[in-house]
Design a protein around this motif. Structure first.
Motif, PDB file in Angstrom:
ATOM      1  N   ARG A  40      16.906 -22.121  50.018  1.00 33.66           N
ATOM      2  CA  ARG A  40      16.280 -22.709  51.198  1.00 33.66           C
ATOM      3  C   ARG A  40      14.794 -22.953  50.921  1.00 33.66           C
ATOM      4  O   ARG A  40      14.294 -22.629  49.845  1.00 33.66           O
ATOM      5  CB  ARG A  40      16.443 -21.767  52.407  1.00 33.66           C
ATOM      6  N   ALA A  41      14.088 -23.467  51.907  1.00 33.94           N
ATOM      7  CA  ALA A  41      12.677 -23.839  51.762  1.00 33.94           C
ATOM      8  C   ALA A  41      11.858 -22.720  51.123  1.00 33.94           C
ATOM      9  O   ALA A  41      11.964 -21.560  51.517  1.00 33.94           O
ATOM     10  CB  ALA A  41      12.092 -24.203  53.121  1.00 33.94           C
ATOM     11  N   GLY A  42      11.070 -23.100  50.137  1.00 32.53           N
ATOM     12  CA  GLY A  42      10.216 -22.155  49.424  1.00 32.53           C
ATOM     13  C   GLY A  42      10.818 -21.617  48.149  1.00 32.53           C
ATOM     14  O   GLY A  42      10.129 -20.983  47.356  1.00 32.53           O
ATOM     15  N   SER A  43      12.116 -21.868  47.922  1.00 34.51           N
ATOM     16  CA  SER A  43      12.796 -21.368  46.725  1.00 34.51           C
ATOM     17  C   SER A  43      12.626 -22.334  45.558  1.00 34.51           C
ATOM     18  O   SER A  43      12.519 -23.543  45.740  1.00 34.51           O
ATOM     19  CB  SER A  43      14.298 -21.219  46.987  1.00 34.51           C
ATOM     20  N   TRP A  44      12.623 -21.778  44.363  1.00 35.73           N
ATOM     21  CA  TRP A  44      12.602 -22.555  43.124  1.00 35.73           C
ATOM     22  C   TRP A  44      13.897 -22.291  42.374  1.00 35.73           C
ATOM     23  O   TRP A  44      14.438 -21.187  42.434  1.00 35.73           O
ATOM     24  CB  TRP A  44      11.417 -22.145  42.249  1.00 35.73           C
ATOM     25  N   PHE A  45      14.379 -23.295  41.660  1.00 34.21           N
ATOM     26  CA  PHE A  45      15.577 -23.100  40.840  1.00 34.21           C
ATOM     27  C   PHE A  45      15.522 -24.008  39.625  1.00 34.21           C
ATOM     28  O   PHE A  45      14.739 -24.940  39.563  1.00 34.21           O
ATOM     29  CB  PHE A  45      16.855 -23.333  41.656  1.00 34.21           C
ATOM     30  N   GLY A  46      16.368 -23.690  38.653  1.00 32.89           N
ATOM     31  CA  GLY A  46      16.460 -24.504  37.446  1.00 32.89           C
ATOM     32  C   GLY A  46      15.642 -23.987  36.284  1.00 32.89           C
ATOM     33  O   GLY A  46      15.493 -24.666  35.273  1.00 32.89           O
ATOM     34  N   GLU A  47      15.128 -22.775  36.394  1.00 27.74           N
ATOM     35  CA  GLU A  47      14.250 -22.249  35.348  1.00 27.74           C
ATOM     36  C   GLU A  47      14.999 -21.636  34.167  1.00 27.74           C
ATOM     37  O   GLU A  47      14.420 -21.410  33.120  1.00 27.74           O
ATOM     38  CB  GLU A  47      13.277 -21.215  35.918  1.00 27.74           C
ATOM     39  N   GLY A  48      16.294 -21.373  34.326  1.00 26.74           N
ATOM     40  CA  GLY A  48      17.057 -20.709  33.264  1.00 26.74           C
ATOM     41  C   GLY A  48      16.938 -21.361  31.899  1.00 26.74           C
ATOM     42  O   GLY A  48      16.629 -20.684  30.911  1.00 26.74           O
ATOM     43  N   PRO A  49      17.156 -22.674  31.782  1.00 27.72           N
ATOM     44  CA  PRO A  49      17.049 -23.314  30.476  1.00 27.72           C
ATOM     45  C   PRO A  49      15.646 -23.247  29.878  1.00 27.72           C
ATOM     46  O   PRO A  49      15.494 -23.254  28.661  1.00 27.72           O
ATOM     47  CB  PRO A  49      17.451 -24.762  30.750  1.00 27.72           C
ATOM     48  N   ALA A  50      14.627 -23.179  30.716  1.00 24.85           N
ATOM     49  CA  ALA A  50      13.268 -23.043  30.191  1.00 24.85           C
ATOM     50  C   ALA A  50      13.121 -21.705  29.483  1.00 24.85           C
ATOM     51  O   ALA A  50      12.402 -21.588  28.493  1.00 24.85           O
ATOM     52  CB  ALA A  50      12.244 -23.157  31.316  1.00 24.85           C
ATOM     53  N   MET A  51      13.831 -20.690  29.978  1.00 25.98           N
ATOM     54  CA  MET A  51      13.764 -19.357  29.381  1.00 25.98           C
ATOM     55  C   MET A  51      14.666 -19.229  28.165  1.00 25.98           C
ATOM     56  O   MET A  51      14.296 -18.611  27.173  1.00 25.98           O
ATOM     57  CB  MET A  51      14.156 -18.299  30.420  1.00 25.98           C
TER      58      MET A  51
END
Length: 104
Positions: free
Chosen positions: A71-82
Motif C-alpha cells: 500500500r501507499a508508502g511501500s517499496w518493492f522490487g529490490e530483491g534483484p538489486a541485492m
C-alpha cells in the motif's frame, strides 16, 4: 512527501532522500495489470503512491498465489538489486495504482 515519513526512505538523510526521489518517474498501473513477472530482469525499484500491488509467488506445483499487498508508502522490487539475478516474484495491481519507478 509520502515517502519522507514511511518506509526505508524515512530513515534516510533528507538530502539523500531528495536525490533518490529526483530519479523517480510516475507510473500508472490499471487494475489487473502486471507490474513485472517472476523471471523478468531488474529494471528498478517501485514505490506505491496510491492503490494496491499484490505479490504473486509461484512454485513448481502451484500457480500464482497472492502473498502480500503493498500500500501507499511501500517499496518493492529490490530483491534483484541485492541478488544480481532476475526477479523471483511477480507483482500485479489489485486496483488502479499510482507508482513511482526509480530506474537503474
Amino acid at each position: 512527501q509520502l515517502f519522507a515519513g514511511l518506509g526505508p526512505l524515512a530513515k534516510a538523510e533528507p538530502g539523500a532522500r531528495t536525490r533518490f526521489l529526483a530519479l523517480a518517474r510516475p507510473v500508472m498501473v490499471p487494475r489487473g495489470a502486471q507490474v513485472f513477472a517472476a523471471g523478468d530482469s531488474f529494471g528498478g525499484l517501485y514505490g506505491v503512491v496510491s492503490g494496491g500491488i499484490g505479490v504473486e509467488g509461484v512454485t513448481r506445483h502451484l500457480g500464482p498465489r497472492l502473498g502480500h499487498v503493498y500500500r501507499a508508502g511501500s517499496w518493492f522490487g529490490e530483491g534483484p538489486a541485492m541478488s544480481g539475478g532476475p526477479r523471483k516474484l511477480g507483482h500485479r495491481a489489485l486496483e488502479d495504482s499510482q507508482l513511482v519507478l526509480v530506474p537503474l
